[in-house]
Design a protein around this motif. Structure first.
Motif, PDB file in Angstrom:
ATOM      1  N   GLY A 250       6.993  10.592  -6.721  1.00  0.00           N
ATOM      2  CA  GLY A 250       6.859  12.098  -7.444  1.00  0.00           C
ATOM      3  C   GLY A 250       7.664  13.261  -6.593  1.00  0.00           C
ATOM      4  N   GLY A 251       8.593  12.995  -6.603  1.00  0.00           N
ATOM      5  CA  GLY A 251       9.879  13.980  -6.033  1.00  0.00           C
ATOM      6  C   GLY A 251       9.860  13.916  -4.310  1.00  0.00           C
ATOM      7  N   ILE A 252       9.288  13.680  -3.735  1.00  0.00           N
ATOM      8  CA  ILE A 252       8.551  13.438  -2.380  1.00  0.00           C
ATOM      9  C   ILE A 252       9.950  12.262  -1.355  1.00  0.00           C
ATOM     10  CG2 ILE A 252       6.981  13.687  -0.204  1.00  0.00           C
ATOM     11  CD1 ILE A 252       4.424  13.998  -2.545  1.00  0.00           C
ATOM     12  N   LYS A 253      10.267  12.538  -1.169  1.00  0.00           N
ATOM     13  CA  LYS A 253      11.124  11.048   0.047  1.00  0.00           C
ATOM     14  C   LYS A 253      10.341  11.138   0.471  1.00  0.00           C
ATOM     15  CE  LYS A 253      15.007  11.607   3.166  1.00  0.00           C
ATOM     16  NZ  LYS A 253      14.883  11.757   4.614  1.00  0.00           N
ATOM     17  N   CYS A 254      10.397   9.646   0.520  1.00  0.00           N
ATOM     18  CA  CYS A 254       9.722   8.698   0.966  1.00  0.00           C
ATOM     19  C   CYS A 254      10.628   7.447   1.521  1.00  0.00           C
ATOM     20  CB  CYS A 254       8.579   7.949   0.034  1.00  0.00           C
ATOM     21  SG  CYS A 254       7.304   9.373  -0.668  1.00  0.00           S
ATOM     22  N   HIS A 255       9.971   6.198   2.782  1.00  0.00           N
ATOM     23  CA  HIS A 255      10.282   5.094   2.762  1.00  0.00           C
ATOM     24  C   HIS A 255       9.502   3.760   2.155  1.00  0.00           C
ATOM     25  CE1 HIS A 255      13.452   7.615   5.055  1.00  0.00           C
ATOM     26  NE2 HIS A 255      14.355   6.535   5.343  1.00  0.00           N
ATOM     27  N   TYR A 256      10.371   2.994   2.035  1.00  0.00           N
ATOM     28  CA  TYR A 256       9.462   2.136   1.096  1.00  0.00           C
ATOM     29  C   TYR A 256       9.811   0.810   2.536  1.00  0.00           C
ATOM     30  CZ  TYR A 256       9.188  -2.359  -0.869  1.00  0.00           C
ATOM     31  OH  TYR A 256       8.256  -3.476  -1.426  1.00  0.00           O
TER      32      TYR A 256
ATOM     33  N   THR B 177       0.463  -0.986   0.073  1.00  0.00           N
ATOM     34  CA  THR B 177       0.080   0.114  -0.183  1.00  0.00           C
ATOM     35  C   THR B 177       0.785   1.180   0.025  1.00  0.00           C
ATOM     36  OG1 THR B 177      -1.564   1.022   0.850  1.00  0.00           O
ATOM     37  CG2 THR B 177      -0.550  -0.054   2.685  1.00  0.00           C
ATOM     38  N   ASN B 178       0.201   2.644  -0.367  1.00  0.00           N
ATOM     39  CA  ASN B 178       0.599   3.641  -0.640  1.00  0.00           C
ATOM     40  C   ASN B 178      -0.013   4.460   0.005  1.00  0.00           C
ATOM     41  OD1 ASN B 178       2.088   5.835  -1.500  1.00  0.00           O
ATOM     42  ND2 ASN B 178       1.608   5.783  -3.627  1.00  0.00           N
ATOM     43  N   PRO B 179      -0.709   4.597   0.885  1.00  0.00           N
ATOM     44  CA  PRO B 179      -1.191   5.644   1.963  1.00  0.00           C
ATOM     45  C   PRO B 179      -1.268   6.853   1.984  1.00  0.00           C
ATOM     46  CG  PRO B 179       0.001   4.523   3.259  1.00  0.00           C
ATOM     47  CD  PRO B 179       0.628   3.419   2.518  1.00  0.00           C
TER      48      PRO B 179
ATOM     49  N   TYR C  28       4.184  -4.260   2.471  1.00  0.00           N
ATOM     50  CA  TYR C  28       5.171  -3.430   2.114  1.00  0.00           C
ATOM     51  C   TYR C  28       4.153  -1.921   1.773  1.00  0.00           C
ATOM     52  CZ  TYR C  28       6.919  -7.544   1.116  1.00  0.00           C
ATOM     53  OH  TYR C  28       7.666  -9.123   1.100  1.00  0.00           O
ATOM     54  N   ILE C  29       4.698  -1.063   2.725  1.00  0.00           N
ATOM     55  CA  ILE C  29       3.779   0.439   2.758  1.00  0.00           C
ATOM     56  C   ILE C  29       5.662   1.417   2.179  1.00  0.00           C
ATOM     57  CG2 ILE C  29       2.727   2.109   4.024  1.00  0.00           C
ATOM     58  CD1 ILE C  29       2.707  -0.424   5.772  1.00  0.00           C
ATOM     59  N   ILE C  30       4.734   2.098   1.522  1.00  0.00           N
ATOM     60  CA  ILE C  30       5.640   2.846   0.865  1.00  0.00           C
ATOM     61  C   ILE C  30       4.204   4.993   1.570  1.00  0.00           C
ATOM     62  CG2 ILE C  30       6.092   5.094  -0.633  1.00  0.00           C
ATOM     63  CD1 ILE C  30       5.732   2.136  -2.544  1.00  0.00           C
ATOM     64  N   THR C  31       5.442   5.258   2.342  1.00  0.00           N
ATOM     65  CA  THR C  31       5.102   6.851   2.981  1.00  0.00           C
ATOM     66  C   THR C  31       6.032   7.572   3.131  1.00  0.00           C
ATOM     67  OG1 THR C  31       4.141   7.501   4.674  1.00  0.00           O
ATOM     68  CG2 THR C  31       6.049   5.792   5.179  1.00  0.00           C
ATOM     69  N   SER C  32       6.063   9.035   3.252  1.00  0.00           N
ATOM     70  CA  SER C  32       7.057   9.877   3.428  1.00  0.00           C
ATOM     71  C   SER C  32       6.850  10.282   5.175  1.00  0.00           C
ATOM     72  CB  SER C  32       6.898  11.798   2.745  1.00  0.00           C
ATOM     73  OG  SER C  32       5.149  12.102   3.432  1.00  0.00           O
TER      74      SER C  32
END
Length: 179
Positions: free
Chosen positions: A166-172, A106-108, A141-145
């Protein structure tokens, strides 16, 4: 859960079917005189021959917004994987476990556009509770900033990787379940 317009579910279905990325689109390089025209035909034929439609593939995708789910269905149809994905309009709080092992990807919402920080903390805390209680043997597996994700989720990730979405620093964040 929180599939949005279906990108992750669609990519998962294409990977499961061994569908080559971009196989159904044209590229500017196809017009380059340095590349023989028949090379593209041969490569596409090879890619199509490797597709696997015999194995059973089950992908569930859901989102709380009905219009978004309809867009996701249309996107899956365009990608040719609409039969592999069961889309539902539902709140992630309604998720039920029907099999012993699987994975949730998910990419909440990050709190940048759709929710404020308090709402994101509540969402991520609920995600942690629901995933760990209802899907104890699954991988997540989660993607979030959101910088305090692991603390809010209630569990340290097995692994995490920095990336840009999309140019936003995130962590997976990767939480490995039972094999």
């Amino acid at each position: 859960p929180m599939c949005g317009t279906g990108t992750i579910a669609i990519e998962a279905a294409m990977i499961a079917r061994n569908v080559a990325p971009g196989v159904n689109r044209n590229f500017a390089s196809e017009k380059w005189p340095i590349i023989p025209e028949n090379l593209w035909v041969d490569l596409r034929d090879d890619a199509f021959s490797r597709e696997d439609y015999d194995k059973e593939v089950t992908i569930y995708a859901s989102d709380i917004d009905e219009e978004t789910v309809e867009v996701a269905k249309l996107n899956a149809k365009r990608a040719g994987v609409d039969e592999e994905i069961e889309f539902r309009c539902m709140n992630f709080l309604e998720l039920e476990n029907t099999i012993e092992k699987g994975c949730i990807v998910t990419n909440p919402p990050y709190g940048d556009r759709l929710l404020d920080e308090d709402a994101v903390e509540r969402l991520y805390g609920l995600m942690g509770d629901i995933f760990q209680m209802r899907f104890p043997r699954w991988s997540y597996y989660i993607i979030t900033s959101y910088e305090n994700f692991e603390k809010t989720f209630g569990k340290k990730a097995t692994k995490n990787r920095k990336l840009y979405n999309g140019g936003i620093k995130c962590h997976y964040y990767q939480y490995y379940g039972a094999r």
